[in-house]
Scaffold this motif. Structure first.
Motif, PDB file in Angstrom:
ATOM      1  N   UNK A  43       0.857  -1.180   0.000  1.00  0.00           N
ATOM      2  CA  UNK A  43       0.000   0.000   0.000  1.00  0.00           C
ATOM      3  C   UNK A  43       0.892   1.228   0.000  1.00  0.00           C
ATOM      4  N   UNK A  44       0.583   2.169  -0.891  1.00  0.00           N
ATOM      5  CA  UNK A  44       1.433   3.348  -1.080  1.00  0.00           C
ATOM      6  C   UNK A  44       0.591   4.611  -0.965  1.00  0.00           C
ATOM      7  N   UNK A  45       1.109   5.582  -0.206  1.00  0.00           N
ATOM      8  CA  UNK A  45       0.534   6.930  -0.169  1.00  0.00           C
ATOM      9  C   UNK A  45       1.703   7.894  -0.075  1.00  0.00           C
ATOM     10  N   UNK A  46       2.027   8.562  -1.181  1.00  0.00           N
ATOM     11  CA  UNK A  46       3.171   9.475  -1.168  1.00  0.00           C
ATOM     12  C   UNK A  46       4.451   8.716  -0.874  1.00  0.00           C
ATOM     13  N   UNK A  47       5.148   9.133   0.194  1.00  0.00           N
ATOM     14  CA  UNK A  47       6.416   8.502   0.575  1.00  0.00           C
ATOM     15  C   UNK A  47       6.220   7.322   1.515  1.00  0.00           C
ATOM     16  N   UNK A  48       4.989   7.083   1.926  1.00  0.00           N
ATOM     17  CA  UNK A  48       4.720   6.007   2.890  1.00  0.00           C
ATOM     18  C   UNK A  48       4.370   4.732   2.138  1.00  0.00           C
ATOM     19  N   UNK A  49       5.117   3.658   2.426  1.00  0.00           N
ATOM     20  CA  UNK A  49       4.892   2.369   1.774  1.00  0.00           C
ATOM     21  C   UNK A  49       4.749   1.318   2.857  1.00  0.00           C
ATOM     22  N   UNK A  50       3.659   0.545   2.816  1.00  0.00           N
ATOM     23  CA  UNK A  50       3.417  -0.499   3.814  1.00  0.00           C
ATOM     24  C   UNK A  50       3.304  -1.839   3.099  1.00  0.00           C
ATOM     25  N   UNK A  51       4.093  -2.805   3.558  1.00  0.00           N
ATOM     26  CA  UNK A  51       4.022  -4.167   3.017  1.00  0.00           C
ATOM     27  C   UNK A  51       3.150  -5.008   3.934  1.00  0.00           C
ATOM     28  N   UNK A  52       2.233  -5.759   3.340  1.00  0.00           N
ATOM     29  CA  UNK A  52       1.380  -6.645   4.129  1.00  0.00           C
ATOM     30  C   UNK A  52       0.309  -5.878   4.872  1.00  0.00           C
ATOM     31  N   UNK A  53      -0.329  -6.575   5.818  1.00  0.00           N
ATOM     32  CA  UNK A  53      -1.343  -5.924   6.653  1.00  0.00           C
ATOM     33  C   UNK A  53      -0.705  -5.638   8.002  1.00  0.00           C
ATOM     34  N   UNK A  54      -0.146  -4.436   8.132  1.00  0.00           N
ATOM     35  CA  UNK A  54       0.480  -4.005   9.371  1.00  0.00           C
ATOM     36  C   UNK A  54      -0.361  -2.836   9.875  1.00  0.00           C
ATOM     37  N   UNK A  55      -1.214  -3.102  10.870  1.00  0.00           N
ATOM     38  CA  UNK A  55      -2.189  -2.103  11.306  1.00  0.00           C
ATOM     39  C   UNK A  55      -1.525  -0.797  11.743  1.00  0.00           C
ATOM     40  N   UNK A  56      -0.437  -0.888  12.491  1.00  0.00           N
ATOM     41  CA  UNK A  56       0.224   0.328  12.980  1.00  0.00           C
ATOM     42  C   UNK A  56       0.770   1.158  11.824  1.00  0.00           C
ATOM     43  N   UNK A  57       1.453   0.494  10.890  1.00  0.00           N
ATOM     44  CA  UNK A  57       2.002   1.218   9.745  1.00  0.00           C
ATOM     45  C   UNK A  57       0.894   1.754   8.846  1.00  0.00           C
ATOM     46  N   UNK A  58      -0.192   1.006   8.725  1.00  0.00           N
ATOM     47  CA  UNK A  58      -1.308   1.472   7.897  1.00  0.00           C
ATOM     48  C   UNK A  58      -1.962   2.705   8.504  1.00  0.00           C
ATOM     49  N   UNK A  59      -1.981   2.810   9.840  1.00  0.00           N
ATOM     50  CA  UNK A  59      -2.532   4.012  10.475  1.00  0.00           C
ATOM     51  C   UNK A  59      -1.699   5.239  10.108  1.00  0.00           C
ATOM     52  N   UNK A  60      -0.373   5.064  10.052  1.00  0.00           N
ATOM     53  CA  UNK A  60       0.505   6.158   9.635  1.00  0.00           C
ATOM     54  C   UNK A  60       0.181   6.558   8.192  1.00  0.00           C
ATOM     55  N   UNK A  61       0.009   5.559   7.342  1.00  0.00           N
ATOM     56  CA  UNK A  61      -0.327   5.808   5.943  1.00  0.00           C
ATOM     57  C   UNK A  61      -1.675   6.525   5.837  1.00  0.00           C
ATOM     58  N   UNK A  62      -2.643   6.089   6.624  1.00  0.00           N
ATOM     59  CA  UNK A  62      -3.977   6.714   6.596  1.00  0.00           C
ATOM     60  C   UNK A  62      -3.878   8.192   6.985  1.00  0.00           C
ATOM     61  N   UNK A  63      -3.052   8.486   8.000  1.00  0.00           N
ATOM     62  CA  UNK A  63      -2.875   9.893   8.399  1.00  0.00           C
ATOM     63  C   UNK A  63      -2.244  10.686   7.254  1.00  0.00           C
ATOM     64  N   UNK A  64      -1.284  10.077   6.550  1.00  0.00           N
ATOM     65  CA  UNK A  64      -0.626  10.747   5.424  1.00  0.00           C
ATOM     66  C   UNK A  64      -1.621  10.994   4.292  1.00  0.00           C
ATOM     67  N   UNK A  65      -2.610  10.099   4.184  1.00  0.00           N
ATOM     68  CA  UNK A  65      -3.569  10.177   3.073  1.00  0.00           C
ATOM     69  C   UNK A  65      -4.695  11.161   3.348  1.00  0.00           C
ATOM     70  N   UNK A  66      -4.868  11.558   4.604  1.00  0.00           N
ATOM     71  CA  UNK A  66      -6.008  12.445   4.938  1.00  0.00           C
ATOM     72  C   UNK A  66      -5.731  13.904   4.595  1.00  0.00           C
TER      73      UNK A  66
END
Length: 79
Positions: A56-79
């Protein structure tokens, strides 16, 4: 400014579906890129340094797999 979110996935990938469900629940729009249908998408994942999905990619944030903590960071970057 919100970042476009891209989910690289394949059909029948349970972790991919978990990522998409989380993004949907958080109200984050995203584009799904199925690596099995496009060599270009597969190459994009490899260029990010991964061989598998979900990625999952949003700007400079890239998350591999389903990592809830990292995905929360990505979600904040995407808002």
């Amino acid at each position: 400014m919100s970042e476009q979110v891209i989910v690289y996935s394949t059909a029948g990938c349970s972790e991919c579906n978990m990522v998409k469900q989380l993004l949907t629940e958080q109200g984050i729009p995203f584009e799904v890129r199925d690596v099995m249908t496009s060599t270009q998408y597969q190459e994009e994942v490899e260029q990010l340094g991964f061989m598998g999905v979900p990625v999952t990619v949003a700007g400079d944030v890239v998350v591999k797999g389903f990592n809830a903590a990292e995905l929360q960071v990505l979600i904040q970057a995407a808002k």
